[in-house]
Write a protein that holds these residues in place. Structure first.
Motif, PDB file in Angstrom:
ATOM      1  N   TYR A 234       0.855  -1.190   0.000  1.00 57.37           N
ATOM      2  CA  TYR A 234       0.000   0.000   0.000  1.00 57.37           C
ATOM      3  C   TYR A 234       0.890   1.238   0.000  1.00 57.37           C
ATOM      4  O   TYR A 234       1.770   1.385   0.850  1.00 57.37           O
ATOM      5  N   LYS A 235       0.669   2.112  -0.995  1.00 58.62           N
ATOM      6  CA  LYS A 235       1.423   3.365  -1.097  1.00 58.62           C
ATOM      7  C   LYS A 235       0.426   4.525  -1.087  1.00 58.62           C
ATOM      8  O   LYS A 235      -0.184   4.831  -2.121  1.00 58.62           O
ATOM      9  N   PRO A 236       0.239   5.165   0.060  1.00 57.64           N
ATOM     10  CA  PRO A 236      -0.719   6.270   0.114  1.00 57.64           C
ATOM     11  C   PRO A 236      -0.220   7.474  -0.673  1.00 57.64           C
ATOM     12  O   PRO A 236       0.969   7.822  -0.618  1.00 57.64           O
ATOM     13  N   SER A 237      -1.118   8.116  -1.392  1.00 54.20           N
ATOM     14  CA  SER A 237      -0.737   9.298  -2.168  1.00 54.20           C
ATOM     15  C   SER A 237      -0.211  10.405  -1.263  1.00 54.20           C
ATOM     16  O   SER A 237       0.645  11.199  -1.672  1.00 54.20           O
ATOM     17  N   ALA A 238      -0.706  10.462  -0.031  1.00 48.83           N
ATOM     18  CA  ALA A 238      -0.254  11.490   0.903  1.00 48.83           C
ATOM     19  C   ALA A 238       1.212  11.326   1.275  1.00 48.83           C
ATOM     20  O   ALA A 238       1.850  12.269   1.748  1.00 48.83           O
ATOM     21  N   GLY A 239       1.779  10.141   1.040  1.00 49.63           N
ATOM     22  CA  GLY A 239       3.180   9.896   1.373  1.00 49.63           C
ATOM     23  C   GLY A 239       4.123  10.072   0.211  1.00 49.63           C
ATOM     24  O   GLY A 239       5.316   9.768   0.326  1.00 49.63           O
TER      25      GLY A 239
ATOM     26  N   ASP B  25       0.536  12.097  -8.367  1.00 45.07           N
ATOM     27  CA  ASP B  25      -0.342  11.144  -9.028  1.00 45.07           C
ATOM     28  C   ASP B  25       0.364   9.817  -9.318  1.00 45.07           C
ATOM     29  O   ASP B  25       0.035   9.118 -10.272  1.00 45.07           O
ATOM     30  N   LEU B  26       1.323   9.445  -8.471  1.00 46.74           N
ATOM     31  CA  LEU B  26       2.081   8.233  -8.730  1.00 46.74           C
ATOM     32  C   LEU B  26       1.203   6.987  -8.617  1.00 46.74           C
ATOM     33  O   LEU B  26       1.416   6.000  -9.340  1.00 46.74           O
ATOM     34  N   ALA B  27       0.217   7.014  -7.737  1.00 48.27           N
ATOM     35  CA  ALA B  27      -0.685   5.865  -7.597  1.00 48.27           C
ATOM     36  C   ALA B  27      -1.434   5.619  -8.897  1.00 48.27           C
ATOM     37  O   ALA B  27      -1.604   4.466  -9.333  1.00 48.27           O
ATOM     38  N   GLN B  28      -1.887   6.694  -9.532  1.00 48.41           N
ATOM     39  CA  GLN B  28      -2.604   6.553 -10.797  1.00 48.41           C
ATOM     40  C   GLN B  28      -1.687   5.992 -11.892  1.00 48.41           C
ATOM     41  O   GLN B  28      -2.110   5.201 -12.738  1.00 48.41           O
ATOM     42  N   ARG B  29      -0.429   6.395 -11.867  1.00 47.14           N
ATOM     43  CA  ARG B  29       0.517   5.885 -12.861  1.00 47.14           C
ATOM     44  C   ARG B  29       0.806   4.394 -12.624  1.00 47.14           C
ATOM     45  O   ARG B  29       0.995   3.631 -13.575  1.00 47.14           O
TER      46      ARG B  29
ATOM     47  N   MET C  84      -2.178   3.571  -3.896  1.00 44.65           N
ATOM     48  CA  MET C  84      -2.010   2.378  -4.713  1.00 44.65           C
ATOM     49  C   MET C  84      -1.997   1.152  -3.810  1.00 44.65           C
ATOM     50  O   MET C  84      -1.300   1.117  -2.796  1.00 44.65           O
ATOM     51  N   VAL C  85      -2.761   0.125  -4.194  1.00 46.88           N
ATOM     52  CA  VAL C  85      -2.764  -1.157  -3.492  1.00 46.88           C
ATOM     53  C   VAL C  85      -2.491  -2.237  -4.530  1.00 46.88           C
ATOM     54  O   VAL C  85      -3.189  -2.341  -5.542  1.00 46.88           O
ATOM     55  N   GLN C  86      -1.454  -3.043  -4.276  1.00 46.72           N
ATOM     56  CA  GLN C  86      -1.005  -4.046  -5.235  1.00 46.72           C
ATOM     57  C   GLN C  86      -0.793  -5.371  -4.516  1.00 46.72           C
ATOM     58  O   GLN C  86      -0.280  -5.397  -3.385  1.00 46.72           O
ATOM     59  N   LEU C  87      -1.183  -6.456  -5.153  1.00 50.28           N
ATOM     60  CA  LEU C  87      -0.950  -7.766  -4.556  1.00 50.28           C
ATOM     61  C   LEU C  87       0.536  -7.982  -4.305  1.00 50.28           C
ATOM     62  O   LEU C  87       1.369  -7.692  -5.160  1.00 50.28           O
TER      63      LEU C  87
ATOM     64  N   ALA D 129      -7.712   7.091 -19.729  1.00 49.09           N
ATOM     65  CA  ALA D 129      -8.109   8.500 -19.767  1.00 49.09           C
ATOM     66  C   ALA D 129      -8.499   9.018 -18.390  1.00 49.09           C
ATOM     67  O   ALA D 129      -8.476  10.238 -18.155  1.00 49.09           O
ATOM     68  N   GLU D 130      -8.826   8.117 -17.466  1.00 46.46           N
ATOM     69  CA  GLU D 130      -9.153   8.511 -16.092  1.00 46.46           C
ATOM     70  C   GLU D 130      -7.910   8.628 -15.219  1.00 46.46           C
ATOM     71  O   GLU D 130      -7.994   9.085 -14.079  1.00 46.46           O
ATOM     72  N   LEU D 131      -6.759   8.217 -15.763  1.00 47.01           N
ATOM     73  CA  LEU D 131      -5.529   8.161 -14.970  1.00 47.01           C
ATOM     74  C   LEU D 131      -4.425   9.055 -15.509  1.00 47.01           C
ATOM     75  O   LEU D 131      -3.569   9.501 -14.734  1.00 47.01           O
ATOM     76  N   LEU D 132      -4.411   9.304 -16.812  1.00 48.19           N
ATOM     77  CA  LEU D 132      -3.347  10.051 -17.466  1.00 48.19           C
ATOM     78  C   LEU D 132      -3.936  11.228 -18.229  1.00 48.19           C
ATOM     79  O   LEU D 132      -5.138  11.264 -18.516  1.00 48.19           O
ATOM     80  N   SER D 133      -3.076  12.184 -18.572  1.00 47.26           N
ATOM     81  CA  SER D 133      -3.521  13.338 -19.352  1.00 47.26           C
ATOM     82  C   SER D 133      -3.661  12.959 -20.821  1.00 47.26           C
ATOM     83  O   SER D 133      -3.062  11.975 -21.283  1.00 47.26           O
ATOM     84  N   PRO D 134      -4.443  13.720 -21.597  1.00 49.03           N
ATOM     85  CA  PRO D 134      -4.556  13.428 -23.031  1.00 49.03           C
ATOM     86  C   PRO D 134      -3.208  13.420 -23.744  1.00 49.03           C
ATOM     87  O   PRO D 134      -2.980  12.587 -24.638  1.00 49.03           O
TER      88      PRO D 134
END
Length: 257
Positions: free
Chosen positions: A38-43, A54-58, A88-91, A218-223
């Motif tokens: 788990y990687k919180p965006s706040a960290g 926006d690293l979690a989205q990437r 971000m939450v990853q197995l 498109a919900e995660l990255l810029s055009p």
């Protein structure tokens, strides 16, 4: 394209331990009996070239591209709420005990059978060291994936070597930049032709960008980031070979391993 939410369970996310080696806040956690990272965006610590938090989205976007390739490089990854906010939450994946995919070795051993010598490390002349990586289809696929997502941080430690020979890539927050940011230790195939199966994977990604994958990204990255992702796929298919380092900017991450 599969949905990681089918693999990453819902429910309460419990923190088990902090991962001290991570550059941003990262935790080993559990959802029921399932272990996750788990990687919180706040960290996240802003970087000059990735300043937007926006690293979690990437990381999620990298998983979606991995699924479009069909190579299972990135473990199932979602963006969801947690004890320290959205992130971000990853197995979690348990690698083999002794990592050998990327190593610092004596130069004479760096170009042995089944290995690719990347470069020599400048240091004590009495103890020459080179960085080398295995020459395997599984690791080649990660190298292709890194070109597609423009990975700026492919350290040796970001490759998880599974006991069955599979290779996972993790830690993909520094991806999808609009400028050429490829920084990797996997330069051993630079200039080599891509295999047909590798080109087929790139073609699958490009085709999916005009369908379900493009909608999800498109919900995660810029055009503009999406446009450059498509362009990287187009260039890979046209050139049909691994790129080589160019320019004077850094082409390897630090630390290397």
């Amino acid at each position: 394209m599969t949905d990681a939410s089918a693999d990453v369970p819902g429910g309460e996310l419990r923190l088990l331990a902090r991962i001290p080696s991570a550059s941003n806040a990262a935790f080993l956690g559990a959802i029921g009996e399932t272990r996750v990272i788990y990687k919180p965006s706040a960290g996240e610590r802003p970087l000059w070239d990735f300043p937007d938090g926006d690293l979690a989205q990437r990381e999620r976007a990298a998983y979606l591209v991995s699924e479009a390739l069909g190579w299972r490089i990135v473990p199932p990854t979602v963006v969801r709420d947690g004890p320290l906010g959205e992130g971000m939450v990853q197995l979690w994946r348990d690698p083999a005990e002794v990592p050998r995919a990327v190593e610092l070795v004596a130069p004479i051993a760096a170009a042995g059978t089944g290995r690719r010598r990347v470069f020599d490390v400048i240091g004590d002349p009495d103890f020459p060291v080179a960085i080398a990586h295995e020459d395997s289809p599984a690791l080649r696929r990660i190298a292709v994936f890194d070109v597609i997502v423009n990975n700026a941080d492919r350290k040796g430690g970001h490759i998880l070597e599974m006991a069955d020979g599979h290779r996972h890539g993790v830690d993909h927050g520094l991806t999808f930049h609009i400028d050429d940011k490829l920084r990797t230790v996997l330069w051993g195939w630079a200039g080599d032709e891509l295999a047909d199966a590798e080109l087929d994977g790139v073609s699958r990604v490009r085709a999916a960008l005009s369908a379900e994958l493009g909608t999800a990204l498109a919900e995660l990255l810029s055009p503009y980031e999406l446009e450059m992702l498509d362009l990287r796929c187009e260039l890979l298919l046209a050139e049909a070979r691994f790129p080589a380092p160019t320019g004077s900017w850094h082409v390897v991450p630090w630390p290397l391993i």
